[in-house]
Design a protein around this motif. Structure first.
Motif, PDB file in Angstrom:
ATOM      1  N   LEU A  17       0.825  -1.210   0.000  1.00 31.55           N
ATOM      2  CA  LEU A  17       0.000   0.000   0.000  1.00 31.55           C
ATOM      3  C   LEU A  17       0.862   1.265   0.000  1.00 31.55           C
ATOM      4  O   LEU A  17       0.543   2.243  -0.682  1.00 31.55           O
ATOM      5  CB  LEU A  17      -0.934   0.006   1.205  1.00 31.55           C
ATOM      6  CG  LEU A  17      -2.080  -1.003   1.157  1.00 31.55           C
ATOM      7  CD1 LEU A  17      -2.861  -0.975   2.469  1.00 31.55           C
ATOM      8  CD2 LEU A  17      -3.000  -0.725  -0.009  1.00 31.55           C
ATOM      9  N   ALA A  18       1.958   1.239   0.745  1.00 31.68           N
ATOM     10  CA  ALA A  18       2.845   2.403   0.791  1.00 31.68           C
ATOM     11  C   ALA A  18       3.493   2.653  -0.569  1.00 31.68           C
ATOM     12  O   ALA A  18       3.614   3.794  -1.009  1.00 31.68           O
ATOM     13  CB  ALA A  18       3.914   2.209   1.861  1.00 31.68           C
ATOM     14  N   ILE A  19       3.888   1.590  -1.271  1.00 30.43           N
ATOM     15  CA  ILE A  19       4.490   1.742  -2.596  1.00 30.43           C
ATOM     16  C   ILE A  19       3.451   2.258  -3.598  1.00 30.43           C
ATOM     17  O   ILE A  19       3.753   3.118  -4.432  1.00 30.43           O
ATOM     18  CB  ILE A  19       5.121   0.418  -3.065  1.00 30.43           C
ATOM     19  CG1 ILE A  19       6.323   0.081  -2.189  1.00 30.43           C
ATOM     20  CG2 ILE A  19       5.516   0.474  -4.528  1.00 30.43           C
ATOM     21  CD1 ILE A  19       7.460   1.080  -2.274  1.00 30.43           C
ATOM     22  N   ALA A  20       2.223   1.768  -3.504  1.00 33.04           N
ATOM     23  CA  ALA A  20       1.169   2.264  -4.397  1.00 33.04           C
ATOM     24  C   ALA A  20       0.898   3.739  -4.147  1.00 33.04           C
ATOM     25  O   ALA A  20       0.743   4.534  -5.084  1.00 33.04           O
ATOM     26  CB  ALA A  20      -0.107   1.439  -4.207  1.00 33.04           C
ATOM     27  N   LEU A  21       0.849   4.137  -2.889  1.00 36.31           N
ATOM     28  CA  LEU A  21       0.634   5.540  -2.552  1.00 36.31           C
ATOM     29  C   LEU A  21       1.833   6.393  -2.969  1.00 36.31           C
ATOM     30  O   LEU A  21       1.664   7.532  -3.412  1.00 36.31           O
ATOM     31  CB  LEU A  21       0.369   5.684  -1.055  1.00 36.31           C
ATOM     32  CG  LEU A  21      -0.060   7.056  -0.562  1.00 36.31           C
ATOM     33  CD1 LEU A  21      -1.327   7.520  -1.272  1.00 36.31           C
ATOM     34  CD2 LEU A  21      -0.286   7.028   0.935  1.00 36.31           C
ATOM     35  N   ALA A  22       3.027   5.837  -2.878  1.00 33.65           N
ATOM     36  CA  ALA A  22       4.222   6.561  -3.312  1.00 33.65           C
ATOM     37  C   ALA A  22       4.183   6.818  -4.817  1.00 33.65           C
ATOM     38  O   ALA A  22       4.582   7.894  -5.277  1.00 33.65           O
ATOM     39  CB  ALA A  22       5.480   5.775  -2.944  1.00 33.65           C
ATOM     40  N   ALA A  23       3.694   5.853  -5.595  1.00 32.72           N
ATOM     41  CA  ALA A  23       3.577   6.051  -7.043  1.00 32.72           C
ATOM     42  C   ALA A  23       2.585   7.169  -7.359  1.00 32.72           C
ATOM     43  O   ALA A  23       2.830   8.005  -8.242  1.00 32.72           O
ATOM     44  CB  ALA A  23       3.153   4.755  -7.721  1.00 32.72           C
ATOM     45  N   PHE A  55       9.012  14.575  -1.062  1.00 35.28           N
ATOM     46  CA  PHE A  55       9.434  14.229   0.297  1.00 35.28           C
ATOM     47  C   PHE A  55       8.532  13.133   0.866  1.00 35.28           C
ATOM     48  O   PHE A  55       9.009  12.192   1.509  1.00 35.28           O
ATOM     49  CB  PHE A  55       9.399  15.471   1.187  1.00 35.28           C
ATOM     50  CG  PHE A  55       9.845  15.210   2.598  1.00 35.28           C
ATOM     51  CD1 PHE A  55      11.182  15.000   2.873  1.00 35.28           C
ATOM     52  CD2 PHE A  55       8.931  15.184   3.628  1.00 35.28           C
ATOM     53  CE1 PHE A  55      11.600  14.752   4.168  1.00 35.28           C
ATOM     54  CE2 PHE A  55       9.335  14.939   4.921  1.00 35.28           C
ATOM     55  CZ  PHE A  55      10.676  14.717   5.197  1.00 35.28           C
ATOM     56  N   LEU A  56       7.228  13.225   0.603  1.00 37.27           N
ATOM     57  CA  LEU A  56       6.300  12.197   1.045  1.00 37.27           C
ATOM     58  C   LEU A  56       6.613  10.867   0.366  1.00 37.27           C
ATOM     59  O   LEU A  56       6.529   9.805   0.993  1.00 37.27           O
ATOM     60  CB  LEU A  56       4.853  12.618   0.767  1.00 37.27           C
ATOM     61  CG  LEU A  56       3.757  11.654   1.209  1.00 37.27           C
ATOM     62  CD1 LEU A  56       3.855  11.373   2.706  1.00 37.27           C
ATOM     63  CD2 LEU A  56       2.392  12.204   0.839  1.00 37.27           C
TER      64      LEU A  56
END
Length: 82
Positions: A17-23, A55-56
């Motif tokens: 989920l963090a990688i998807a949100l990072a994309a 940064f996020l």
């Protein structure tokens, strides 16, 4: 339900989920502007980077990496215990 398997699975889900949100945040962090040709200056595309979004992205990727490392450590510790 076995707690020793639930926590690593939750870590992996959190990392995905963090990688998807990072994309998604990466796409928000890049702004492209098409500048038309004027006189002797040719047309070009300018890219502007939006710092808070990038940064996020960095924080999300670091958090995802930490979650994966934690999941692997828990699974290795579990396999050595059995």
């Amino acid at each position: 339900m076995n707690r020793s398997l639930v926590l690593p699975a939750a870590d992996i889900v959190l990392a995905v989920l963090a990688i998807a949100l990072a994309a998604l945040c990466w796409n928000l962090g890049l702004r492209n502007t098409d500048v038309p040709a004027t006189g002797d200056v040719p047309a070009y595309t300018a890219t502007r980077y939006v710092g808070p979004w990038l940064f996020l992205v960095m924080l999300l990727v670091a958090g995802a990496g930490s979650a994966v490392i934690d999941a692997v450590a828990r699974l290795v510790r579990r396999s050595r215990r059995v």
